[in-house]
Each structure stands twice: as structure tokens, then as C-alpha cells.
Scaffold this active site. Sequence first.
Site, PDB file in Angstrom:
ATOM      1  N   GLN A 299      28.630   1.695  89.831  1.00 58.03           N
ATOM      2  CA  GLN A 299      28.641   3.152  89.956  1.00 58.03           C
ATOM      3  C   GLN A 299      29.131   3.849  88.688  1.00 58.03           C
ATOM      4  OE1 GLN A 299      27.515   5.189  92.353  1.00 58.03           O
ATOM      5  NE2 GLN A 299      26.859   3.525  93.676  1.00 58.03           N
TER       6      GLN A 299
ATOM      7  N   CYS B 205      24.590   0.647 102.721  1.00 58.12           N
ATOM      8  CA  CYS B 205      24.713  -0.719 103.223  1.00 58.12           C
ATOM      9  C   CYS B 205      25.449  -0.752 104.550  1.00 58.12           C
ATOM     10  CB  CYS B 205      25.461  -1.581 102.222  1.00 58.12           C
ATOM     11  SG  CYS B 205      24.976  -1.229 100.549  1.00 58.12           S
TER      12      CYS B 205
HETATM   13  C1  PLP Z   1      24.650  -0.407  94.559  1.00 57.36           C
HETATM   14  C2  PLP Z   1      25.892  -1.163  94.321  1.00 57.36           C
HETATM   15  C3  PLP Z   1      25.878  -2.564  94.214  1.00 57.36           C
HETATM   16  C4  PLP Z   1      24.627  -3.370  94.441  1.00 57.36           C
HETATM   17  O1  PLP Z   1      23.685  -3.210  93.402  1.00 57.36           O
HETATM   18  P1  PLP Z   1      22.162  -3.650  93.669  1.00 57.36           P
HETATM   19  O2  PLP Z   1      21.529  -3.539  92.333  1.00 57.36           O
HETATM   20  O3  PLP Z   1      21.616  -2.693  94.655  1.00 57.36           O
HETATM   21  O4  PLP Z   1      22.191  -5.045  94.157  1.00 57.36           O
HETATM   22  C5  PLP Z   1      27.065  -3.201  93.951  1.00 57.36           C
HETATM   23  N1  PLP Z   1      28.203  -2.523  93.776  1.00 57.36           N
HETATM   24  C6  PLP Z   1      28.263  -1.180  93.859  1.00 57.36           C
HETATM   25  C7  PLP Z   1      29.551  -0.484  93.625  1.00 57.36           C
HETATM   26  C8  PLP Z   1      27.107  -0.457  94.137  1.00 57.36           C
HETATM   27  O5  PLP Z   1      27.172   0.866  94.237  1.00 57.36           O
END
Ligand code: PLP
Length: 393
Positions: A180, A326
Site C-alpha cells: 500500500q 479479501c
Molecule cells: C493488495 C495487498 C496485498 C496483496 O497483493 P496482490 O498483488 O493482490 O497479491 C498484500 N498486502 C497488502 C497490504 C495489500 O494491500
Amino acid sequence: MEHKIYLDNAATTKTAREAVEAMLPFFEECFGNPSSIYSLGAKSKRAVMDAREVIAKSIDATPQEIYFTAGGSESDNWALVATAEAYADKGKHIITSKIEHHAILHTCEYLQKRGFSITYVDVDEDGVIKLDDLKRAIRPDTILISVMAANNEIGTIQPIKEIGEIAKEHKILFHTDAVQAYGHIPLSVKECHIDMLSSSGHKINGPKGIGFLYIRQGVKIRSFIHGGAQERARRAGTENVPGIVGFGAAAGRAFASMEERMEKEIELRDYLIERIAAEIPHCKLNGHRENRLPNNVNFSFEFIEGESLLIMLDMKGICASSGSACTSGSLDPSHVLLAIGLPHEKAHGSLRLTLSEENTKEEMDYVVECVKEIVAKLRSMSPLYEDFCKKNK
Ligand SMILES: *Cc1c(COP(=O)(O)O)cnc(C)c1O
């Protein structure tokens, strides 16, 4: 397509035109395998090298320290599992926080079943990790500290420089999930003593299914995918050339425009926060007021269900989220909101709005009016709210 107001940039972002255009040639004319000798392959190889360079520079690393993966989740899995395997003879204790993404938390559970012991450090009511608790959690057999750079639900930015210093002082590896934070706020792996850092393309206007793991030179960590010699033999498999090129273009764009984008997003964010807080009764801002991502707004509204709010916002053309993408599909409230001390019923009534530089003040005005109207409507149907009003007459 009807006009949508997209306020779910923490879930994913629109792929930038620059990224799409950079990718297109690598599907058709330049489809060569980067490992091939002929010039068609060399062109792909060059493009991958260029992207690696842009990305390395963006976090103060060297290109040899960037390993492309299939996204943030893979990077997180790799960092934890491979470190655990490589350092198991030194110790079997890992420290993380209670508000990590499931890519970290579920990997920790997996390791726990395999004999590792995990400490989940508490956060305060703003979602900031308690550094004293973190220090107290360190044991002689601690091999890794993994704390996210910024939280995907409430936007709180962690003191990762301080955490990096603590880890370094105790000679413990430090991993941060920066999915993020990367491309949204400045990050330097050197300044923050970061040994490993996860990132993902689709959170910064790049394509989905591509990410990277930064591994500091000198860190002993196992290969994650076994096979060919790609990614310095640590992550085998023919490179996702279009994805890597698109990610590189998105990263270049994100870092070139970061300052003005942050400024614009912070202005919109604060406008939205102030209006909601002032105009909707019985609500609470979740996450740290200042140390938060420029584009994150997260509120809890008493006496309502976040899911109902989302459905009604969707009917008004507004894409938002309640907790994280999620966690939707499950009835449990967000572990992040529980960790900052919200009771279940308040955690259920949460709304996350994550902005982009494309949003406008007019859209924010429309959103406030819609949220106000929907919250009032949902409350008017709530027996809990009715009770509350009777008691407080
Ligand atoms: C979206 C997200 C992930 C997962 O990333 P993907 O590329 O969708 O696998 C992991 N950690 C955080 C903090 C996220 O926001």
C-alpha cells in the site's frame, strides 16, 4: 459505461494508459523470451532490465536486489517462508503485527503449524504498532520481524524506520509489506534498514499479477520457485515481460508525479474526512489522523451494516469497500478494526473510501450527500437505533 465514482484504490487501481501502451508491443512484435540469444529475445531482456532499474532506483536499492514475482501475496509468502527455512537453525521465532494483510497472517499460521512460533504485536487505537511491545517480544531465537509499511484498511503508516533500527540493533531481519505504501509515499530501504520489501503492480496503476520482492544483498534466503535461472535463479519461470514492463512504466509514473499527487489526494481526503465527521452523527474516523496514506478514508458508523451501505452506494454509482476486499464474503468483522479496539458492532458498520488523483471535489460532495442519506435511511430501519433514540430522549 455510466459514470462510476471509483473509491476503492486500495483494492486495485485502473491501469494507467502509459502502462498499457508500454506493454502492448511485448504481446505481439516483441514476444521473445528474454533468455534467448537472438535479438528478439534481447529486446525483451533489455525491457526487463530497464524496468528493474526504474524500480530499484525508486526505493534506493540496486537492480540486483529486485526480484519480480506474481504480486504482493507471492512476495509476502516468499519473504516469510524462505527466511524461515534459511534461518531455522538460528531460531524459529518470528514477530509480526496484528493488523497485517492476510498474505502475511495466513503465511504465519502456516509456519506456526510447522513448528515456528509467532508473536503478533498489538497496535494502539490509531493502528500504530506499539514499539515497546515489539522490543519486549524480541528473543534470542527471533529471526524475522515483518511489519507492514502502511495498512490497507485504515491507512495508518507505521514507524518503519524505528522498526528497522530495532531489528538492525538486534541483528534480526526486517521485512515490510509495502504494497500500500510503494508509489504512494516516499520509501527508502537504506534509510529504514529494510532487508526485504514486498510490492505489487496493480496497487500503483500497473497491471495485475506482477510484483516484486526486494531482497537486500547479503540476505541468505531460499529460492521460492525452482526451475530455470531467471531472477538470479531465485524465482524461476519465464519472465512476465509485459507485466514487468507495465509495472516499470507505472512505477516511473508514480514516482515522477508523487509529490503533486500526494498533495492533491491529501486535500481531497481531508475535505472528505472533515465533511463526514461534521455532518454525520455517531461516526468515528479509523486510523491515524495525520500518519495515514494520502488517499485513505475509513469511517465506522454506528447502528448500520457496512455491507448494506456498500450495496446502496453501488446503486448510486459509487465503488467503495467495507474493510478489505479479501475479508468480504466472510461475516467476521475486519481483524484490523478489532485490533484497534472497535467492538464487533462498530467494526461491522465501517466504510473504506480510497481515492485517486482522478477524483474531484464535486465527486466528494456527491459522495458525502449519498453517504449521509443512506446512513440516515439505514438507521431509520434499525431497531438498535430506535432503542438508542428512546433512551437518549
Ligand atoms: C493488495 C495487498 C496485498 C496483496 O497483493 P496482490 O498483488 O493482490 O497479491 C498484500 N498486502 C497488502 C497490504 C495489500 O494491500
